[in-house]
Design an enzyme around this catalytic site. Structure first.
Site, PDB file in Angstrom:
ATOM      1  N   ASP A  69       0.857  -1.187   0.000  1.00 34.00           N
ATOM      2  CA  ASP A  69       0.000   0.000   0.000  1.00 34.00           C
ATOM      3  C   ASP A  69       0.893   1.238   0.000  1.00 34.00           C
ATOM      4  O   ASP A  69       1.747   1.389   0.878  1.00 34.00           O
ATOM      5  CB  ASP A  69      -0.882  -0.044   1.260  1.00 34.00           C
ATOM      6  CG  ASP A  69      -1.692   1.222   1.434  1.00 34.00           C
ATOM      7  OD1 ASP A  69      -1.889   1.938   0.439  1.00 34.00           O
ATOM      8  OD2 ASP A  69      -2.133   1.478   2.576  1.00 34.00           O
ATOM      9  N   ASN A  71      -0.465   4.510  -0.242  1.00 32.56           N
ATOM     10  CA  ASN A  71      -1.149   5.751   0.153  1.00 32.56           C
ATOM     11  C   ASN A  71      -1.885   5.653   1.491  1.00 32.56           C
ATOM     12  O   ASN A  71      -2.734   6.489   1.810  1.00 32.56           O
ATOM     13  CB  ASN A  71      -2.105   6.216  -0.951  1.00 32.56           C
ATOM     14  CG  ASN A  71      -3.206   5.196  -1.212  1.00 32.56           C
ATOM     15  OD1 ASN A  71      -3.208   4.122  -0.596  1.00 32.56           O
ATOM     16  ND2 ASN A  71      -4.123   5.514  -2.097  1.00 32.56           N
ATOM     17  N   ASP A  73      -4.220   3.670   2.719  1.00 35.16           N
ATOM     18  CA  ASP A  73      -5.639   3.309   2.883  1.00 35.16           C
ATOM     19  C   ASP A  73      -5.816   1.838   3.274  1.00 35.16           C
ATOM     20  O   ASP A  73      -6.937   1.340   3.343  1.00 35.16           O
ATOM     21  CB  ASP A  73      -6.446   3.642   1.614  1.00 35.16           C
ATOM     22  CG  ASP A  73      -5.998   2.821   0.407  1.00 35.16           C
ATOM     23  OD1 ASP A  73      -5.051   2.002   0.534  1.00 35.16           O
ATOM     24  OD2 ASP A  73      -6.598   2.982  -0.678  1.00 35.16           O
ATOM     25  N   ASP A  77      -1.605  -1.248  -3.872  1.00 34.96           N
ATOM     26  CA  ASP A  77      -1.904  -0.485  -5.093  1.00 34.96           C
ATOM     27  C   ASP A  77      -0.745  -0.571  -6.085  1.00 34.96           C
ATOM     28  O   ASP A  77       0.319  -1.131  -5.792  1.00 34.96           O
ATOM     29  CB  ASP A  77      -2.239   0.982  -4.744  1.00 34.96           C
ATOM     30  CG  ASP A  77      -1.239   1.584  -3.777  1.00 34.96           C
ATOM     31  OD1 ASP A  77      -0.032   1.410  -4.028  1.00 34.96           O
ATOM     32  OD2 ASP A  77      -1.657   2.199  -2.771  1.00 34.96           O
ATOM     33  N   ASP A 254      -8.706 -16.431 -16.663  1.00 40.00           N
ATOM     34  CA  ASP A 254      -9.500 -16.950 -15.564  1.00 40.00           C
ATOM     35  C   ASP A 254     -10.555 -17.946 -16.068  1.00 40.00           C
ATOM     36  O   ASP A 254     -11.319 -17.621 -16.983  1.00 40.00           O
ATOM     37  CB  ASP A 254     -10.197 -15.747 -14.899  1.00 40.00           C
ATOM     38  CG  ASP A 254     -10.855 -16.100 -13.591  1.00 40.00           C
ATOM     39  OD1 ASP A 254     -10.143 -16.417 -12.632  1.00 40.00           O
ATOM     40  OD2 ASP A 254     -12.117 -16.058 -13.524  1.00 40.00           O
ATOM     41  N   GLU A 308      -6.487 -20.981 -16.963  1.00 39.63           N
ATOM     42  CA  GLU A 308      -6.779 -21.730 -15.738  1.00 39.63           C
ATOM     43  C   GLU A 308      -7.630 -22.921 -16.159  1.00 39.63           C
ATOM     44  O   GLU A 308      -8.795 -22.755 -16.536  1.00 39.63           O
ATOM     45  CB  GLU A 308      -7.531 -20.826 -14.755  1.00 39.63           C
ATOM     46  CG  GLU A 308      -7.646 -21.431 -13.386  1.00 39.63           C
ATOM     47  CD  GLU A 308      -8.606 -20.667 -12.483  1.00 39.63           C
ATOM     48  OE1 GLU A 308      -8.537 -20.868 -11.268  1.00 39.63           O
ATOM     49  OE2 GLU A 308      -9.439 -19.893 -12.978  1.00 39.63           O
TER      50      GLU A 308
HETATM   51  C1  NOJ Z   1     -10.626 -18.222 -10.480  1.00 35.57           C
HETATM   52  C2  NOJ Z   1      -9.902 -17.158  -9.721  1.00 35.57           C
HETATM   53  O1  NOJ Z   1      -8.562 -17.526  -9.564  1.00 35.57           O
HETATM   54  C3  NOJ Z   1     -10.635 -16.985  -8.419  1.00 35.57           C
HETATM   55  O2  NOJ Z   1      -9.936 -16.174  -7.519  1.00 35.57           O
HETATM   56  C4  NOJ Z   1     -11.990 -16.423  -8.719  1.00 35.57           C
HETATM   57  O3  NOJ Z   1     -12.753 -16.377  -7.530  1.00 35.57           O
HETATM   58  C5  NOJ Z   1     -12.749 -17.290  -9.737  1.00 35.57           C
HETATM   59  N1  NOJ Z   1     -11.927 -17.734 -10.814  1.00 35.57           N
HETATM   60  C6  NOJ Z   1     -13.886 -16.509 -10.336  1.00 35.57           C
HETATM   61  O4  NOJ Z   1     -13.410 -15.506 -11.169  1.00 35.57           O
END
Ligand code: NOJ
Length: 616
Positions: A69, A71, A73, A77, A254, A308
C-alpha cells in the site's frame, strides 16, 4: 568536426536529462535473464522444442490488494508495486502476473470486473499503470495481466443494459432463462436447471425486472457472459487489444474453459453433480472460440497465454496447448496443487509417489508441441510451505520451503511463484469467521454451518487449513507495525500474519541463508541452464516413499550432453539414500543444508527436508 562535437554534446545532455526525468529507464541494463539462452538461435529447435521467451521465464504472481500500500488506505496499489520492482528484478523473476487490476465493486476481489478499460480506484490510475509497466520493461521484465471474461460484474454497463429489458440490444450478452414452475409457490418460480454455483447455492439468480433468471457459475454478482453471441466475442477481443497495444505481454485467463456452455443447459445428472466443472469445461465451442481469439488477437502479438484449466483432465490439455492448434501456450492443471484436497475444504491423504506420478504423467502426456506450467500456490490456495512443507519448527519451515522452491524451479514447465513464497510465508492462524474476507468462505458458512451440515468449529478448522485468505494476507516487508505493508496507523484490508516480526523481506535480505536468498539462487540456476527448460525429465525412483530423485537431460547435436540430478528428501527424517544403479552424484550446484562432501557418490546422506541439485 565542430558540428560533430556539438551533436555529441547534445546527445549526452539528452541522455543525462532523460535519466533525471525518468529514473526507471536509467537503471543499468539487467543481465539477460537466461545468459546462455539469450544466445541460442530462435529458429532452431532445442531438444525438439521450439524456443520461446515464455518457456524460459520464471513467473511471479502479484495479488495487488496485498502487495504494497503506497497511500495509507490499507489496500495495496500499483504505485506500491512500482516501488518494489528492483526487489523483483534482484530476485531474478522475469515475468509478473498481475491479478485483476480493473475497476470492480470487489465482490470477489477484482474477479468481478465493472470496467475493463479502467484501473480500480483503490489501486490507482491509468497513469500509475503506465508507470508501473514502463518500470517493468526498463528492468527487462514482462507483464501478463488477468483476463476475466467468463463473467463480468453485475455492475458492468453491459449487464445493466442486459437486465433492463428483454429487448435491450445487450440482453443476449448474458444467459437468461425462464424459471421452472413452482407447484408449492407459483409466484416464485424455480431455477431453470439444477446447476450449483462454485460459491454455494444455485447458479441462477431471479431478476424481478424481467422475471427471468440469469446464470452465474460464481457469485450472484458475477453473471456469466454468453460467448455464443459473436458480439460478446468481438467486445472481449477489443478489450484484449486495448491492453496489448499498451504493451502488456499476455494474459492469465481466468476459468477460460467455461466459456462454452452446454446446448440447452439440461440438468446435471447425479454423477455430473459430483464434479460439474468436468462438463462445464468441455462445451462444444470452447476450442473454436479460443482459436478465433488466437487468430484475431493473440497471433498478432508476441504474447504469453496461460489458461486456468478448471475441469480439464491432463489428457485433454493438448487440445488447448498443442501449438499446432493455435489456442493457448499453457494451462494451470490443478492435479498437483489440489492433490491433498478432497471435496470442498476436506483433507485427502496423499503420498510422495502420488505426487511423483503426477509429474511423470505430465512428462508422458505433454509432448514437444505442448508446454506445461509448474506451480503449487496462488491466491486461491493455501501457502506453499503450510500446504506441502513442514511448519512444525522454524528450521523445518525454512528448509522445506527451500526444498519446494528447488522442485518448482527444476521441474519441467514454466514455474509460477506466488508473492511471499520466496520468504516461506505461512497460513494465517484463523480462529473466527469475522477474520475472513473471502466470499467463498462467507457463502460456504451460510450453506454448511447455518444449513446444519457441520459445526462452526469444524468449518473454521477446514477454512484455516485450505481457505483462500491464507495466501491473501499482506506481504511481509519489514518488522515494523503492519509489516511495512501499509502505514503503522492504517488498518490493512486483511490482517497481517502475526509472524511478520520474524518472517519478512528486510530480515531475509540480511540473512544469506534465508528462503529469499535461496530462492534467488535457485532461480539463477534455472536461468543459467537450458536443461532445466528444455531438458528431458526422468523420475529415477518413482516408488520411494520419501525421496524424490529425478534428472533433467539435454542432448543437442554436436554438443556434450548436459545432465542434472535433483534429490529431495520429503520427510523430517534423515535418510541414507542410495542412487539408482549407474547414477553417481557429480558436482553439487545447490543445496539447502550446508552439506559435507559425500565420500561415496552413490549414497547420499540426506538430512531432514534436504534438497540437492547436482550436475553429473
Ligand atoms: C478463479 C480465480 O482464480 C478466483 O480467484 C476467482 O474467484 C474465480 N476464478 C472466479 O473468477
Amino acid at each position: 568536426m565542430i558540428l560533430r562535437v556539438n551533436r555529441l554534446l547534445v546527445f549526452a545532455l539528452f541522455l543525462a536529462l532523460s535519466a533525471i526525468l525518468n529514473p526507471a529507464q536509467a537503471q543499468p541494463a539487467a543481465p539477460a535473464a537466461n545468459a546462455d539462452l539469450a544466445e541460442h538461435d530462435a529458429g532452431q529447435l532445442i531438444n525438439g522444442y521450439k524456443p520461446a521467451w515464455w518457456k524460459e521465464a520464471v513467473v511471479y504472481q502479484i495479488y495487488p490488494r496485498s502487495f504494497q500500500d503506497s497511500n495509507g488506505d490499507g489496500i495495496g496499489d500499483l504505485n506500491g508495486i512500482t516501488t518494489h520492482l528492483d526487489y523483483l528484478q534482484k530476485l531474478g523473476v522475469n515475468v509478473i502476473w498481475l491479478s485483476p487490476h480493473y475497476d470492480s465493486p470487489n465482490a470477489d476481489n477484482g474477479y468481478d470486473i465493472r470496467d475493463y478499460r479502467k484501473v480500480m480506484t483503490e489501486f490507482g490510475t491509468m497513469d500509475d499503470f503506465d508507470r508501473m509497466l514502463a518500470g517493468i520493461k526498463a528492468r527487462r521484465m514482462r507483464l501478463i495481466i488477468d483476463l476475466v471474461v467468463n463473467h463480468t460484474s453485475d455492475e458492468h454497463h453491459w449487464f445493466a443494459e442486459s437486465r433492463s429489458s428483454k429487448d435491450n440490444p445487450y440482453r443476449d450478452y448474458y444467459i437468461w432463462r425462464d424459471g421452472r414452475p413452482n407447484p408449492d409457490n407459483p409466484s416464485h418460480p424455480l431455477p431453470p436447471n439444477n446447476y450449483p454455483s462454485f460459491f454455494s447455492g444455485p447458479a441462477w439468480q431471479y431478476d424481478p425486472a424481467t422475471k427471468q433468471f440469469y446464470l452465474h457459475l460464481f457469485a450472484v454478482k458475477q453473471p456469466d457472459l454468453n460467448w455464443d453471441n459473436p458480439k460478446v466475442r468481438q467486445d472481449v477481443f477489443s478489450l484484449m487489444r486495448f491492453w496489448l497495444d499498451k504493451g502488456v505481454d499476455g494474459f492469465r485467463m481466468d476459468v477460460i474453459p467455461l466459456i462454452s456452455k452446454q446446448p440447452g443447459l439440461p440438468d446435471l445428472t447425479a454423477d455430473q453433480l459430483a464434479n460439474p466443472s468436468r462438463l462445464w469445461a468441455n462445451g462444444p465451442h470452447r476450442d473454436e472460440y479460443l482459436q478465433q481469439m488466437n487468430r484475431e488477437v493473440l497471433s498478432k502479438y508476441d504474447v504469453m497465454t496461460v489458461g486456468e484449466a478448471i475441469g480439464i483432465e491432463l489428457t485433454e490439455e493438448t487440445n488447448i496447448v498443442n501449438s499446432e492448434r493455435h489456442e493457448l501456450n499453457m494451462v494451470f492443471n490443478f492435479d498437483a496443487v489440489r492433490l491433498n484436497r478432497g471435496a470442498g475444504y476436506t483433507e485427502r491423504k496423499w503420498t510422495l509417489p502420488d505426487l511423483k506420478a503426477i509429474y511423470d504423467n505430465h512428462a508422458r502426456v505433454l509432448g514437444k508441441m505442448d508446454w506445461d506450467t509448474v506451480f503449487l500456490s496462488n491466491h486461491d490456495n493455501p501457502r506453499l510451505v503450510s500446504n506441502y512443507g513442514d511448519t512444525s519448527t522454524p528450521e523445518f519451515r525454512v528448509r522445506s520451503a527451500k526444498l519446494i522452491e528447488t522442485m518448482l524451479l527444476t521441474l519441467r514447465g514454466t514455474p509460477f511463484l506466488y508473492q511471499g513464497d520466496e520468504l516461506g510465508m505461512t497460513n494465517y492462524p484463523f480462529t473466527r469467521l469475522d477474520q475472513f474476507n473471502d466470499i467463498e468462505v462467507k457463502n460456504a458458512y451460510q450453506e454448511r454451518v447455518l444449513g446444519g451440515k457441520m459445526t462452526e468449529a469444524q468449518f473454521i478448522a477446514e477454512s484455516q487449513r485450505f481457505g483462500r485468505d491464507n495466501s491473501r494476507t499482506p506481504m511481509q516487508w519489514t518488522s515494523a507495525p503492519n509489516a511495512g505493508f501499509t502505514t503503522a496507523d492504517a488498518k490493512p484490508w486483511l490482517a497481517v500474519n502475526p509472524n511478520y516480526t520474524s518472517i519478512n523481506v528486510a530480515a531475509e535480505l540480511t540473512d544469506p541463508e534465508s528462503v529469499y536468498h535461496y530462492t534467488r539462487r535457485a532461480i539463477a540456476l534455472r536461468h543459467a541452464h537450458l536443461a532445466f527448460v528444455y531438458g528431458d525429465y526422468k523420475d529415477l525412483d518413482p516408488t520411494h516413499p520419501h525421496v524424490f530423485a529425478y534428472s533433467r537431460t539435454l542432448t543437442e547435436p554436436g554438443k556434450p550432453t548436459l545432465r542434472f540430478l535433483v534429490v529431495l528428501n520429503f520427510s523430517k527424517e534423515a535418510i541414507d539414500y542410495t542412487l539408482p544403479e549407474g547414477i553417481k552424484a557429480g558436482k553439487l550446484l545447490l543445496a539447502n543444508v550446508a552439506s559435507t562432501a559425500e565420500a561415496d557418490e552413490s549414497t547420499l546422506h540426506l538430512a531432514a527436508w534436504e534438497a540437492r541439485v547436482y550436475s553429473y
